[in-house]
Design a protein around this motif. Structure first.
Motif, PDB file in Angstrom:
ATOM      1  N   SER A  10      -6.598   3.607  -2.521  1.00  0.00           N
ATOM      2  CA  SER A  10      -6.173   2.278  -2.972  1.00  0.00           C
ATOM      3  C   SER A  10      -4.724   2.304  -3.419  1.00  0.00           C
ATOM      4  O   SER A  10      -4.271   3.250  -4.059  1.00  0.00           O
ATOM      5  CB  SER A  10      -7.085   1.787  -4.097  1.00  0.00           C
ATOM      6  OG  SER A  10      -7.081   2.716  -5.159  1.00  0.00           O
ATOM      7  N   ALA A  11      -4.006   1.248  -3.026  1.00  0.00           N
ATOM      8  CA  ALA A  11      -2.571   1.207  -3.308  1.00  0.00           C
ATOM      9  C   ALA A  11      -2.093  -0.232  -3.227  1.00  0.00           C
ATOM     10  O   ALA A  11      -2.818  -1.110  -2.743  1.00  0.00           O
ATOM     11  CB  ALA A  11      -1.817   2.055  -2.285  1.00  0.00           C
ATOM     12  N   PHE A  12      -0.874  -0.469  -3.678  1.00  0.00           N
ATOM     13  CA  PHE A  12      -0.247  -1.758  -3.414  1.00  0.00           C
ATOM     14  C   PHE A  12       0.413  -1.685  -2.056  1.00  0.00           C
ATOM     15  O   PHE A  12       1.128  -0.734  -1.756  1.00  0.00           O
ATOM     16  CB  PHE A  12       0.804  -2.071  -4.485  1.00  0.00           C
ATOM     17  CG  PHE A  12       0.201  -2.722  -5.682  1.00  0.00           C
ATOM     18  CD1 PHE A  12       0.266  -4.091  -5.851  1.00  0.00           C
ATOM     19  CD2 PHE A  12      -0.472  -1.959  -6.633  1.00  0.00           C
ATOM     20  CE1 PHE A  12      -0.317  -4.702  -6.956  1.00  0.00           C
ATOM     21  CE2 PHE A  12      -1.060  -2.553  -7.736  1.00  0.00           C
ATOM     22  CZ  PHE A  12      -0.975  -3.933  -7.902  1.00  0.00           C
ATOM     23  N   ASP A  13       0.136  -2.682  -1.225  1.00  0.00           N
ATOM     24  CA  ASP A  13       0.758  -2.684   0.097  1.00  0.00           C
ATOM     25  C   ASP A  13       1.074  -4.120   0.486  1.00  0.00           C
ATOM     26  O   ASP A  13       0.552  -5.074  -0.103  1.00  0.00           O
ATOM     27  CB  ASP A  13      -0.186  -2.035   1.118  1.00  0.00           C
ATOM     28  CG  ASP A  13       0.582  -1.477   2.315  1.00  0.00           C
ATOM     29  OD1 ASP A  13       1.828  -1.656   2.373  1.00  0.00           O
ATOM     30  OD2 ASP A  13      -0.061  -0.861   3.199  1.00  0.00           O
TER      31      ASP A  13
ATOM     32  N   SER B 204       6.076   2.430  -6.238  1.00  0.00           N
ATOM     33  CA  SER B 204       6.651   2.758  -4.931  1.00  0.00           C
ATOM     34  C   SER B 204       7.241   1.528  -4.227  1.00  0.00           C
ATOM     35  O   SER B 204       8.011   1.670  -3.286  1.00  0.00           O
ATOM     36  CB  SER B 204       5.604   3.420  -4.037  1.00  0.00           C
ATOM     37  OG  SER B 204       4.517   2.544  -3.876  1.00  0.00           O
ATOM     38  N   ILE B 205       6.880   0.332  -4.684  1.00  0.00           N
ATOM     39  CA  ILE B 205       7.455  -0.882  -4.076  1.00  0.00           C
ATOM     40  C   ILE B 205       8.953  -0.936  -4.378  1.00  0.00           C
ATOM     41  O   ILE B 205       9.767  -1.294  -3.527  1.00  0.00           O
ATOM     42  CB  ILE B 205       6.737  -2.144  -4.614  1.00  0.00           C
ATOM     43  CG1 ILE B 205       5.271  -2.126  -4.185  1.00  0.00           C
ATOM     44  CG2 ILE B 205       7.443  -3.412  -4.153  1.00  0.00           C
ATOM     45  CD1 ILE B 205       4.406  -3.162  -4.893  1.00  0.00           C
TER      46      ILE B 205
ATOM     47  N   LYS C  25      15.891  -4.652  -5.367  1.00  0.00           N
ATOM     48  CA  LYS C  25      14.495  -5.037  -5.130  1.00  0.00           C
ATOM     49  C   LYS C  25      13.887  -5.721  -6.357  1.00  0.00           C
ATOM     50  O   LYS C  25      13.196  -6.726  -6.239  1.00  0.00           O
ATOM     51  CB  LYS C  25      13.671  -3.805  -4.753  1.00  0.00           C
ATOM     52  CG  LYS C  25      14.078  -3.216  -3.393  1.00  0.00           C
ATOM     53  CD  LYS C  25      13.138  -2.118  -2.940  1.00  0.00           C
ATOM     54  CE  LYS C  25      13.526  -0.742  -3.360  1.00  0.00           C
ATOM     55  NZ  LYS C  25      14.565  -0.025  -2.715  1.00  0.00           N
ATOM     56  N   LEU C  26      14.147  -5.159  -7.529  1.00  0.00           N
ATOM     57  CA  LEU C  26      13.471  -5.661  -8.735  1.00  0.00           C
ATOM     58  C   LEU C  26      14.021  -7.009  -9.193  1.00  0.00           C
ATOM     59  O   LEU C  26      13.259  -7.883  -9.626  1.00  0.00           O
ATOM     60  CB  LEU C  26      13.582  -4.626  -9.866  1.00  0.00           C
ATOM     61  CG  LEU C  26      12.883  -5.023 -11.165  1.00  0.00           C
ATOM     62  CD1 LEU C  26      11.379  -5.173 -10.954  1.00  0.00           C
ATOM     63  CD2 LEU C  26      13.148  -4.020 -12.276  1.00  0.00           C
TER      64      LEU C  26
END
Lengths: 344, 277
Positions: A32-35, A56-57, A123-124
């Motif tokens: 499970s991960a953010f994708d 990791s995003i 990105k942030l």
């Protein structure tokens, strides 16, 4: 605060996909991960939390800093769309803010933009983060120790799953702009507020005893030579899984890939658990022993970061406990240094 | 936004070989672009990451002084992957640098004071920068004492300049080697012992110590005994580094990052940290 029916969730995600790159929890168990998701159907809304954190995003495990070709240096183009993160837990949303204190403008050089990490910031700064309250914290969770909590508000939007619908509140201007895009939402009122209170109480009941970390910063330093470090090091296999799973660990290596004339300079996650992390070309290694390295990890989390930023570099997400191959539990380590009965 | 990870292009202008074994070379680099040269403002004690595309980067103290305009000087010991590659550079080759990084020796607060410089081996690089800077502003400073030690006469760097410093009456220069060698007319003994023998006065004085960790460790108690206060004992530390801008996390000693809080620290700052040396 507004209320949207879960049947409208797919419309909500669909509405965002055009203007944002949408990230959400996907996959099961250890995978499970953010994708990136294209629709609501891919989102796993039943996860307690992802095993791989959303860091990791903004800070990918490998990231190209630039490519080079005969001395000509090219920086990769920034992402064309801002990121939207659905379903980040409060611990992780705050973790991102903790890393931002390091990757943002350095506190030592507040007036110099060169001391800001441009890849992280690009990105942030444009991202919108929706935090989803944790109705059922896991057995590894200890966010209440670090001043966090399953229903803490963090990020740009804060949502609560109340069964048949989501209650969503905006916390920032960026969050507000997203909320305004939602059609057919009904305003939430007193009934919903009571519902949240009851869910919060229930969620908090899943958490174990509270431990006060305020003295840990000094205790760990005072116990610099304590045999406890050797005991922890004897068990630890220096695999670094904790650091990779950790949403706040942010150390990295920089390597060149390619031939001399043409290639890319990349950064990769690294960890203070690895002996080569600090080994110098001369052979000298300031943290040559396993005990030096575990001490660094825990002192960075609970003492050094606190010296610099006034809080601990841990939000109690419990991932390091879940992934550790030798069952080293950060809570037991903390308790040992606070003299609360605990054998490592 | 300025991207601190992208190196500034430089050209190798001059290469000096410091020892017969050719493990120590000094590189004078000049800027490819005038604008980069214009923007590059530094003070003695700061460092750069020298970058060989395809091999990587390593941090080196800047050995030139900002008073030597147009060039940056680095002395490189051939030790690992990157330094090996740097040693293959020829005059005219391209190389990158990132910097100036880190903090600097407090040259402004030294004004009107006596300055003592204690150095060992090829760590004399930023001390050379400091000495050249002090000499360029000679009237701002009182007595300048230099204690410089190397394992043998061969391993002193900047030998031609040392000869010129010997001729000057406004530097108290003390050279020392570890063991006696025929024809050596200067001191023999380790730096801490020589510092004790020379006994520079601590009155209205600051001392800058830079060298191998073991030398710093044993010289500091001598300086404390001579009466130098903790905030006037200044040293420069080294750690393995990558980013150089306080992000990548490997160069810390306690809560301090050598790359951005340092590399220059006072003894007062280092005292609470258990493993600084």
């Amino acid at each position: 605060m507004i209320k949207i029916e879960k049947s409208k969730f797919s419309v909500f995600i669909q509405n965002l996909v055009g203007d944002f790159t949408v990230f959400a929890p996907v996959g099961e168990g250890r995978q499970s991960a953010f994708d990136e998701v294209a629709d609501a159907e891919s989102v796993n809304t039943a996860l307690q939390n992802t095993v791989q954190s959303p860091k990791s995003i903004f800070f990918p495990q490998t990231e190209v800093l630039f490519t080079y070709n005969d001395g000509d240096v090219q920086i990769p183009e920034a992402a064309d769309k801002p990121f939207f993160l659905w379903g980040v837990r409060a611990c992780d949303a705050r973790s991102i803010m903790l890393v931002d204190k390091v990757f943002g403008r350095a506190k030592q050089r507040p007036d110099d933009p060169a001391f800001e990490d441009p890849y992280w910031k690009a990105k942030l700064d444009t991202a919108v983060i929706l935090t989803l309250a944790c109705n059922e914290p896991a057995s590894t969770c200890f966010c209440h120790w670090t001043g966090d909590g399953p229903f803490e508000q963090a990020g740009d939007l804060w949502a609560v799953d109340v069964g048949s619908s989501y209650l969503i509140e905006s916390l920032t201007e960026k969050g507000k702009a997203v909320l305004e895009r939602i059609e057919n939402a009904s305003p939430a009122g007193k009934t919903e507020a009571a519902e949240i209170d009851s869910l919060r109480t229930q969620a908090e009941s899943y958490l174990g005893d509270l431990v006060d970390l305020s003295e840990l910063k000094d205790r760990m330093k005072q116990m610099w030579d304590d045999p406890a470090w050797d005991d922890i090091a004897a068990k630890c296999v220096n695999c670094g899984a904790c650091a990779y799973a950790c949403p706040t660990c942010h150390c990295f290596d920089v390597q060149d890939e390619g031939k001399k004339g043409k290639g890319k300079r990349i950064r990769l996650w690294d960890a203070c658990m690895f002996p080569l992390f600090t080994k110098e070309a001369s052979g000298h290694n300031p943290r040559g022993q396993a005990a030096d390295r575990v001490r660094q990890r825990f002192l960075h989390k609970f003492s050094y970061y606190w010296d610099n930023y006034g809080e601990s570099l841990c939000t109690g997400c419990g991932r390091c406990i879940y992934v550790c191959p030798v069952n080293l539990d950060i809570r037991t380590v903390v308790k040992r240094f606070l003299d609360i009965d605990a054998a490592v | 936004m300025k991207n601190a990870y992208v190196p500034i292009p430089m050209i190798v202008d001059k290469i000096g070989i410091e020892d017969t074994a050719k493990t120590l070379r000094t590189f004078d680099l000049r800027f490819v672009n005038d604008a980069d040269c214009e923007q590059f403002k530094y003070l003695p004690g700061q460092f750069c990451e020298m970058s060989i595309l395809g091999k990587g980067e390593s941090p080196f103290g800047i050995a030139s002084s900002p008073t030597e305009e147009g060039i940056l000087k680095f002395t490189v010991n051939r030790t690992g992957l990157v330094t090996n590659e740097i040693h293959y550079l020829q005059v005219g080759d391209k190389v990158g640098i990132r910097g100036p990084l880190g903090n600097w020796y407090p040259v402004d607060s030294f004004k009107g004071e006596n300055v003592v410089i204690v150095g060992g081996g090829f760590a004399f690089t930023t001390l050379r920068s400091l000495l050249i800077y002090l000499l360029a502003h000679r009237d701002d400073y009182k007595d300048i004492t230099v204690i410089y030690g190397a394992r043998n006469p061969e391993l002193f760097i900047y030998k031609d300049e040392i000869e010129s410093w010997k001729q000057r009456s406004d530097i108290n220069l003390h050279l020392t080697i570890d063991n006696p060698v025929d024809g050596w007319v200067h001191k023999v003994g380790f730096v801490p012992a020589v510092a004790k023998e020379v006994a520079p006065s601590s009155e209205n004085a600051s001392v800058v110590v830079c060298g191998p960790p073991i030398m710093i460790k044993y010289t500091i108690p001598v300086l404390v005994d001579l009466g130098f206060s903790d905030e006037r004992i200044i040293t420069s530390l080294e750690r393995r580094m990558k980013c150089g801008i306080g992000k990548c996390g490997r160069c810390n000693i306690g809560p301090e990052y050598v790359c951005i809080d340092g590399p220059v620290f006072t003894l007062e700052q280092l005292k609470p940290i258990p493993d600084a040396f």
